[in-house]
Design a protein around this motif. Structure first.
Motif, mmCIF file in Angstrom:
data_model
loop_
_atom_site.group_PDB
_atom_site.id
_atom_site.type_symbol
_atom_site.label_atom_id
_atom_site.label_comp_id
_atom_site.label_asym_id
_atom_site.label_seq_id
_atom_site.Cartn_x
_atom_site.Cartn_y
_atom_site.Cartn_z
ATOM 1 N N SER A 98 0.843 -1.213 0.000
ATOM 2 C CA SER A 98 0.000 0.000 0.000
ATOM 3 C C SER A 98 0.871 1.254 0.000
ATOM 4 N N ILE A 99 2.030 1.159 0.625
ATOM 5 C CA ILE A 99 2.965 2.295 0.643
ATOM 6 C C ILE A 99 3.565 2.507 -0.742
ATOM 7 N N TYR A 100 3.915 1.424 -1.423
ATOM 8 C CA TYR A 100 4.463 1.529 -2.773
ATOM 9 C C TYR A 100 3.465 2.199 -3.712
ATOM 10 N N VAL A 101 2.201 1.783 -3.619
ATOM 11 C CA VAL A 101 1.167 2.349 -4.488
ATOM 12 C C VAL A 101 0.981 3.840 -4.183
ATOM 13 N N TYR A 102 0.954 4.182 -2.909
ATOM 14 C CA TYR A 102 0.762 5.582 -2.504
ATOM 15 C C TYR A 102 1.913 6.454 -3.001
ATOM 16 N N ALA A 103 3.130 5.929 -2.905
ATOM 17 C CA ALA A 103 4.315 6.693 -3.300
ATOM 18 C C ALA A 103 4.340 6.983 -4.798
ATOM 19 N N GLN A 104 3.604 6.181 -5.558
ATOM 20 C CA GLN A 104 3.545 6.391 -7.002
ATOM 21 C C GLN A 104 2.520 7.453 -7.394
ATOM 22 N N GLY A 105 1.873 8.026 -6.384
ATOM 23 C CA GLY A 105 0.945 9.114 -6.640
ATOM 24 C C GLY A 105 -0.453 8.674 -7.028
ATOM 25 N N SER A 106 -0.918 7.568 -6.483
ATOM 26 C CA SER A 106 -2.245 7.058 -6.812
ATOM 27 C C SER A 106 -3.340 8.023 -6.371
ATOM 28 N N ASN A 107 -4.336 8.209 -7.236
ATOM 29 C CA ASN A 107 -5.483 9.050 -6.897
ATOM 30 C C ASN A 107 -6.511 8.287 -6.062
ATOM 31 N N ASP A 108 -6.350 6.984 -6.015
ATOM 32 C CA ASP A 108 -7.258 6.120 -5.260
ATOM 33 C C ASP A 108 -6.407 5.165 -4.419
ATOM 34 N N PRO A 109 -5.831 5.682 -3.325
ATOM 35 C CA PRO A 109 -4.900 4.876 -2.527
ATOM 36 C C PRO A 109 -5.534 3.616 -1.956
ATOM 37 N N VAL A 110 -4.689 2.645 -1.679
ATOM 38 C CA VAL A 110 -5.127 1.382 -1.094
ATOM 39 C C VAL A 110 -5.031 1.490 0.423
ATOM 40 N N ILE A 111 -6.143 1.199 1.093
ATOM 41 C CA ILE A 111 -6.251 1.415 2.539
ATOM 42 C C ILE A 111 -6.260 0.088 3.297
ATOM 43 N N ASN A 112 -5.421 -0.001 4.329
ATOM 44 C CA ASN A 112 -5.393 -1.163 5.220
ATOM 45 C C ASN A 112 -6.539 -1.027 6.224
ATOM 46 N N PHE A 113 -7.444 -2.034 6.281
ATOM 47 C CA PHE A 113 -8.583 -1.892 7.200
ATOM 48 C C PHE A 113 -8.710 -3.032 8.219
ATOM 49 N N ALA A 114 -8.003 -4.149 7.997
ATOM 50 C CA ALA A 114 -8.092 -5.247 8.963
ATOM 51 C C ALA A 114 -6.821 -6.080 8.917
ATOM 52 N N GLN A 115 -6.148 -6.177 10.049
ATOM 53 C CA GLN A 115 -4.910 -6.946 10.112
ATOM 54 C C GLN A 115 -5.198 -8.420 10.379
ATOM 55 N N LEU A 116 -4.478 -9.306 9.681
ATOM 56 C CA LEU A 116 -4.671 -10.739 9.883
ATOM 57 C C LEU A 116 -3.490 -11.370 10.629
ATOM 58 N N THR A 117 -2.270 -11.026 10.217
ATOM 59 C CA THR A 117 -1.086 -11.565 10.889
ATOM 60 C C THR A 117 -0.234 -10.415 11.407
ATOM 61 N N GLN A 118 0.439 -10.641 12.538
ATOM 62 C CA GLN A 118 1.170 -9.548 13.184
ATOM 63 C C GLN A 118 2.658 -9.839 13.395
ATOM 64 N N THR A 119 3.151 -10.912 12.785
ATOM 65 C CA THR A 119 4.590 -11.169 12.766
ATOM 66 C C THR A 119 4.955 -11.689 11.383
ATOM 67 N N ASP A 120 6.223 -11.745 11.104
ATOM 68 C CA ASP A 120 6.689 -12.401 9.893
ATOM 69 C C ASP A 120 6.298 -13.878 9.988
ATOM 70 N N GLY A 121 6.030 -14.494 8.851
ATOM 71 C CA GLY A 121 5.598 -15.894 8.864
ATOM 72 C C GLY A 121 6.605 -16.856 8.284
ATOM 73 N N THR A 122 7.845 -16.372 8.046
ATOM 74 C CA THR A 122 8.844 -17.231 7.439
ATOM 75 C C THR A 122 9.814 -17.807 8.463
ATOM 76 N N PHE A 123 10.495 -18.867 8.025
ATOM 77 C CA PHE A 123 11.466 -19.545 8.879
ATOM 78 C C PHE A 123 12.764 -19.755 8.114
ATOM 79 N N LEU A 124 13.865 -19.745 8.844
ATOM 80 C CA LEU A 124 15.162 -20.007 8.237
ATOM 81 C C LEU A 124 15.371 -21.514 8.197
ATOM 82 N N VAL A 125 15.570 -22.031 6.993
ATOM 83 C CA VAL A 125 15.739 -23.466 6.801
ATOM 84 C C VAL A 125 17.150 -23.741 6.284
ATOM 85 N N ALA A 126 17.856 -24.639 6.959
ATOM 86 C CA ALA A 126 19.208 -25.025 6.559
ATOM 87 C C ALA A 126 19.154 -26.339 5.785
#
Length: 338
Positions: A98-126
């Motif tokens: 949403s920040i990338y889109v806004y920075a490009q000067g969008s006339n209809d910005p994308v708005i965050n309205f509901a959070q689903l996850t609150q941490t990174d979801g990846t793992f380091l695999v060796a």
């Protein structure tokens, strides 16, 4: 003649009574309410998004009068393109888009309205089993990372720097592999370490193709990693629909929080037909234990600022954006009051 008239009158009376009774019965039957159609584009199919699948599987969206269809559009760029072009009403994707889109000067910005996850979801695999892991072991190694500019890659770099590792100098960083092919590339022999989502990480571990040695979610802290967002115009024109959608998500978040990992896994198993239920339970438990699933849809300002700090550290923040510009918590706050 009189007998025929009496019979005709009797038949007429019976017909009138039957029509009246049918009409009464028709009125007493509950009318099927037409469901509002809502199209979601999700950035990937992952158990990381368990509450979304719970909302679908448990009928929470239908309870709100919504007919929700779900499409997977691998990668944040593809998901955002789908949303902006009108191919979806709502996107489930990292807030950085949403920040990338806004920075490009969008006339209809994308708005965050509901959070689903609150941490990174990846793992380091060796690739090889490591009994005593330390982040220094990555130095000089080939690291198969995520797409440049995406949230997984930025969090990955943030965590590496936190442990004194310069991702562009201290290791051989590969980040030109398409998102959907990263796991296959590692399985084919590319890289000594890889950053993977679940359930792929646990599947690889079970198959002996790799071993989970660290969690990027534990290392990076709370961020609005994956949120539901929509164009500002859509939210304005369909505010009641967005509120219903948010209420269903909140119900699902609460359900996930109050049920066991096994119950959650069983509830969403139809969305992962090729994944063993034991693997799914392990994955859900891993995410629950590190607090990855948000228990409510509120994206708070501290998380938003942490996101921008991570983007800035990775050199990917095009411009700082005020919290209230791209975050709307009104629907989330409203549904949580009831």
């Amino acid at each position: 003649m009189k007998k025929w008239v009496k019979m005709s009158f009797s038949l007429l009376l019976i017909s009138v009574l039957m029509i009246s009774l049918a009409a009464c019965n028709s009125d007493s039957q509950p009318k099927t309410k037409k469901l509002e159609k809502v199209r979601i584009a999700e950035v990937t199919r992952s158990i990381f998004y368990a509450p979304q699948y719970v909302a679908l599987a448990k009928g929470f969206f239908k309870d709100e009068g919504l007919d929700v269809t779900l499409t997977t559009t691998p990668g944040g760029d593809k998901t955002m393109t789908t949303l902006i072009s009108g191919g979806a009403d709502i996107a489930l994707v990292g807030s950085e888009t949403s920040i990338y889109v806004y920075a490009q000067g969008s006339n209809d910005p994308v708005i965050n309205f509901a959070q689903l996850t609150q941490t990174d979801g990846t793992f380091l695999v060796a690739r090889n089993k490591i009994d005593h892991f330390s982040w220094d072991l990555l130095k000089g190694k080939t690291f198969l990372g995520q797409r440049k500019g995406g949230m997984p890659q930025m969090v990955g770099e943030f965590v590496l720097k936190k442990h004194g590792i310069d991702p562009h100098k201290d290791l051989n960083l590969i980040q030109n592999v398409d998102y959907a092919n990263i796991a296959n590339a590692f399985a084919s022999g590319t890289g000594e370490f890889v950053q993977l989502f679940e359930p792929t990480a646990s599947i690889f571990e079970k198959q002996g193709k790799g071993y989970i040695v660290a969690s990027f979610g534990k290392e990076s802290g709370h961020v609005p990693y994956t949120t539901f967002m929509a164009k500002q115009s859509y939210i304005k024109e369909n505010s009641n629909t967005v509120k219903k959608f948010t209420r269903a998500i909140y119900k699902a978040q609460q359900w996930v929080d109050t049920h066991s990992s096994e119950e959650v896994a069983k509830a969403v198993m139809t969305y992962f037909p090729d994944t063993d239920i034991d693997i799914m339970t392990t994955v859900v438990n891993r995410y629950k234990s590190q607090g990855s699933f948000a228990t409510d849809p509120i994206l708070d300002e501290e998380e938003w600022n942490n996101l921008q700090n991570i983007m800035k550290e990775a050199g990917e923040l095009p411009k700082e954006v005020d919290y209230k510009t791209l975050v709307n918590t009104k629907m989330a706050q409203d549904v949580m009051k009831k």
